[in-house]
Design an enzyme around this catalytic site. Sequence first.
Site, PDB file in Angstrom:
ATOM      1  CG  ASP A   1      -2.924-101.830 -40.209  1.00 49.74           C
ATOM      2  OD1 ASP A   1      -2.732-100.604 -40.199  1.00 49.74           O
ATOM      3  OD2 ASP A   1      -2.283-102.617 -40.926  1.00 49.74           O
TER       4      ASP A   1
ATOM      5  CG  HIS B   1       0.529-106.459 -42.491  1.00 52.74           C
ATOM      6  ND1 HIS B   1      -0.105-106.435 -41.263  1.00 52.74           N
ATOM      7  CD2 HIS B   1       0.327-105.228 -43.012  1.00 52.74           C
ATOM      8  CE1 HIS B   1      -0.660-105.258 -41.066  1.00 52.74           C
ATOM      9  NE2 HIS B   1      -0.400-104.495 -42.115  1.00 52.74           N
TER      10      HIS B   1
ATOM     11  CB  CYS C   1       0.156 -96.622 -42.572  1.00 58.91           C
ATOM     12  SG  CYS C   1       1.381 -96.248 -41.305  1.00 58.91           S
TER      13      CYS C   1
HETATM   14  P1  HMG Z   1       7.892 -90.211 -28.262  1.00 61.08           P
HETATM   15  O1  HMG Z   1       7.253 -88.853 -28.351  1.00 61.08           O
HETATM   16  O2  HMG Z   1       9.297 -90.347 -28.746  1.00 61.08           O
HETATM   17  O3  HMG Z   1       7.729 -90.857 -26.807  1.00 61.08           O
HETATM   18  O4  HMG Z   1       6.976 -91.213 -29.107  1.00 61.08           O
HETATM   19  P2  HMG Z   1       8.226 -90.444 -25.392  1.00 61.08           P
HETATM   20  O5  HMG Z   1       8.645 -91.704 -24.723  1.00 61.08           O
HETATM   21  O6  HMG Z   1       9.215 -89.290 -25.489  1.00 61.08           O
HETATM   22  O7  HMG Z   1       6.881 -89.931 -24.688  1.00 61.08           O
HETATM   23  C1  HMG Z   1       6.243 -88.752 -25.112  1.00 61.08           C
HETATM   24  C2  HMG Z   1       4.819 -88.737 -24.567  1.00 61.08           C
HETATM   25  O8  HMG Z   1       4.092 -89.862 -25.073  1.00 61.08           O
HETATM   26  C3  HMG Z   1       4.740 -88.835 -23.048  1.00 61.08           C
HETATM   27  O9  HMG Z   1       3.569 -88.139 -22.657  1.00 61.08           O
HETATM   28  C4  HMG Z   1       4.500 -90.296 -22.798  1.00 61.08           C
HETATM   29  O10 HMG Z   1       3.823 -90.541 -21.595  1.00 61.08           O
HETATM   30  C5  HMG Z   1       3.596 -90.655 -23.972  1.00 61.08           C
HETATM   31  P3  HMG Z   1       3.639 -86.593 -22.129  1.00 61.08           P
HETATM   32  O11 HMG Z   1       4.587 -86.637 -20.967  1.00 61.08           O
HETATM   33  O12 HMG Z   1       4.133 -85.786 -23.302  1.00 61.08           O
HETATM   34  O13 HMG Z   1       2.203 -86.311 -21.788  1.00 61.08           O
HETATM   35  N1  HMG Z   1       3.723 -92.073 -24.335  1.00 61.08           N
HETATM   36  C6  HMG Z   1       2.688 -92.927 -24.363  1.00 61.08           C
HETATM   37  N2  HMG Z   1       1.376 -92.776 -24.129  1.00 61.08           N
HETATM   38  C7  HMG Z   1       0.589 -93.874 -24.238  1.00 61.08           C
HETATM   39  N3  HMG Z   1       1.061 -95.090 -24.593  1.00 61.08           N
HETATM   40  C8  HMG Z   1       2.361 -95.281 -24.842  1.00 61.08           C
HETATM   41  C9  HMG Z   1       3.228 -94.168 -24.734  1.00 61.08           C
HETATM   42  N4  HMG Z   1       4.557 -94.012 -24.904  1.00 61.08           N
HETATM   43  C10 HMG Z   1       4.835 -92.733 -24.666  1.00 61.08           C
HETATM   44  N5  HMG Z   1       2.804 -96.481 -25.184  1.00 61.08           N
HETATM   45  C11 HMG Z   1       6.061 -93.399 -29.391  1.00 61.08           C
HETATM   46  C12 HMG Z   1       7.318 -92.584 -29.206  1.00 61.08           C
HETATM   47  C13 HMG Z   1       6.498 -94.783 -29.816  1.00 61.08           C
HETATM   48  C14 HMG Z   1       5.296 -93.435 -28.071  1.00 61.08           C
HETATM   49  C15 HMG Z   1       5.189 -92.731 -30.480  1.00 61.08           C
HETATM   50  O14 HMG Z   1       5.990 -92.488 -31.603  1.00 61.08           O
HETATM   51  C16 HMG Z   1       4.008 -93.564 -30.874  1.00 61.08           C
HETATM   52  O15 HMG Z   1       3.091 -93.764 -30.095  1.00 61.08           O
HETATM   53  N6  HMG Z   1       3.992 -94.035 -32.137  1.00 61.08           N
HETATM   54  C17 HMG Z   1       2.930 -94.930 -32.601  1.00 61.08           C
HETATM   55  C18 HMG Z   1       2.744 -94.783 -34.068  1.00 61.08           C
HETATM   56  C19 HMG Z   1       1.722 -95.782 -34.541  1.00 61.08           C
HETATM   57  O16 HMG Z   1       0.958 -96.328 -33.789  1.00 61.08           O
HETATM   58  N7  HMG Z   1       1.734 -96.035 -35.865  1.00 61.08           N
HETATM   59  C20 HMG Z   1       0.813 -96.946 -36.444  1.00 61.08           C
HETATM   60  C21 HMG Z   1       1.145 -98.374 -36.147  1.00 61.08           C
HETATM   61  S1  HMG Z   1       2.441 -99.033 -37.199  1.00 61.08           S
HETATM   62  C22 HMG Z   1       1.580 -99.619 -38.548  1.00 61.08           C
HETATM   63  O17 HMG Z   1       0.411 -99.402 -38.665  1.00 61.08           O
HETATM   64  C23 HMG Z   1       2.289-100.491 -39.523  1.00 61.08           C
HETATM   65  C24 HMG Z   1       1.909-101.952 -39.360  1.00 61.08           C
HETATM   66  O18 HMG Z   1       0.508-102.143 -39.523  1.00 61.08           O
HETATM   67  C25 HMG Z   1       2.652-102.777 -40.385  1.00 61.08           C
HETATM   68  C26 HMG Z   1       2.329-102.376 -41.812  1.00 61.08           C
HETATM   69  O19 HMG Z   1       1.214-101.973 -42.134  1.00 61.08           O
HETATM   70  O20 HMG Z   1       3.223-102.526 -42.641  1.00 61.08           O
HETATM   71  C27 HMG Z   1       2.298-102.468 -37.978  1.00 61.08           C
HETATM   72 MG    MG Z   2      -0.636-102.331 -41.845  1.00 61.61          MG
END
Ligand code: HMG
Ligand code: MG
Length: 300
Positions: free
Chosen positions: A14, A205, A238
């Site tokens: 994070d 968190h 974030c």
């Molecule tokens: P999408 O664009 O809807 O996904 O994203 P898709 O399934 O249509 O795939 C699009 C492309 O992404 C494809 O590649 C997939 O292969 C690739 P392309 O064909 O274009 O080359 N892909 C991936 N690559 C690697 N690993 C994967 C993966 N999945 C698809 N797992 C998706 C949907 C969920 C993937 C995207 O929105 C994403 O990665 N989001 C992550 C955002 C993130 O990490 N945010 C921060 C974490 S949350 C947070 O910090 C809050 C928390 O701490 C709690 C708090 O603080 O309150 C938890």
């Molecule tokens: Mg967080």
Amino acid sequence: MAERVKIVEVGPRDGLQNEKQPVDVATKVALIERLVAAGVTHIEAASFVSPKWVPQMAGSAEVMAAVPRLPGVHYSALTPNLQGLEAALAAGCEEVAVFGAASEAFSQKNINCSIAESLERFRSVAEAALAAGVKLRGYVSCVLGCPYEGAVAPAQVARVAVQLREIGCHEISLGDTIGRGTPDATRRLLEACLRELPAGTLAGHFHDTYGMAVANVAASLDMGLRTFDSSVAGLGGCPYAAGASGNVATEDVVYLLQNMGYETGIELDALVEAGLFISQALGRAPQSRVSQALRAACAV
Ligand code: HMG
Ligand code: MG
């Protein structure tokens, strides 16, 4: 014997996911080694998300290959979908986390789908993770406010938390993603969640945007929570929540807990050193008041 509180160190994930400058794999591993040496036993070390969305987490498989594997030390990683889960399993993660939100707008911005769609997606991640013998954690983001929608109802948070529990999450981390919460709001949130779920299944968190995070940890302790996420040196934020500052600093939480008579297993001086190490690598001072105070006391 003192009652134990579990700290989940989320700085390597994070925290570092939100740093503008890339942090290389060797530095991430060196940070994790220092955290382990300080007695930290639960570390969220990686995130198997799309590198187009969060480029800072691109080296996650390499990080997992290099972290010290010791008895009693547990590593977890974020897995938003089956693609992420497969990568996490290949990297030897023993716990994975799905991450949803209590607000529709945040869900769309963060993982590109609605809350209902995310829960369907998480169900297949859960089935595959549990079948592989991997523990499953769940996050609810925006539990005390959303950067796009404003206020978030405690009942809505509780609904999402219950659904995460139903798909098999052993622990649900309630994320004040933008750090707007206050102790009163935290109590109202937990009252709603605790009507549905036991305290032992919930983690706090808190982010420290408004300086309330330690007070919110204290309020959550009063309400029975015994698991907290935190980031060494207050790393974090974030990428989809403009203006959100880092997680509550692990140093500050450990200081609070020690002085309340709880056991964490973490050695504060060594933790401060770990925080200094990563802060120096990032070229800035640790965002931990306890770190600042202890170092000032040593300097006089
Ligand atoms: P999408 O664009 O809807 O996904 O994203 P898709 O399934 O249509 O795939 C699009 C492309 O992404 C494809 O590649 C997939 O292969 C690739 P392309 O064909 O274009 O080359 N892909 C991936 N690559 C690697 N690993 C994967 C993966 N999945 C698809 N797992 C998706 C949907 C969920 C993937 C995207 O929105 C994403 O990665 N989001 C992550 C955002 C993130 O990490 N945010 C921060 C974490 S949350 C947070 O910090 C809050 C928390 O701490 C709690 C708090 O603080 O309150 C938890
Ligand atoms: Mg967080």
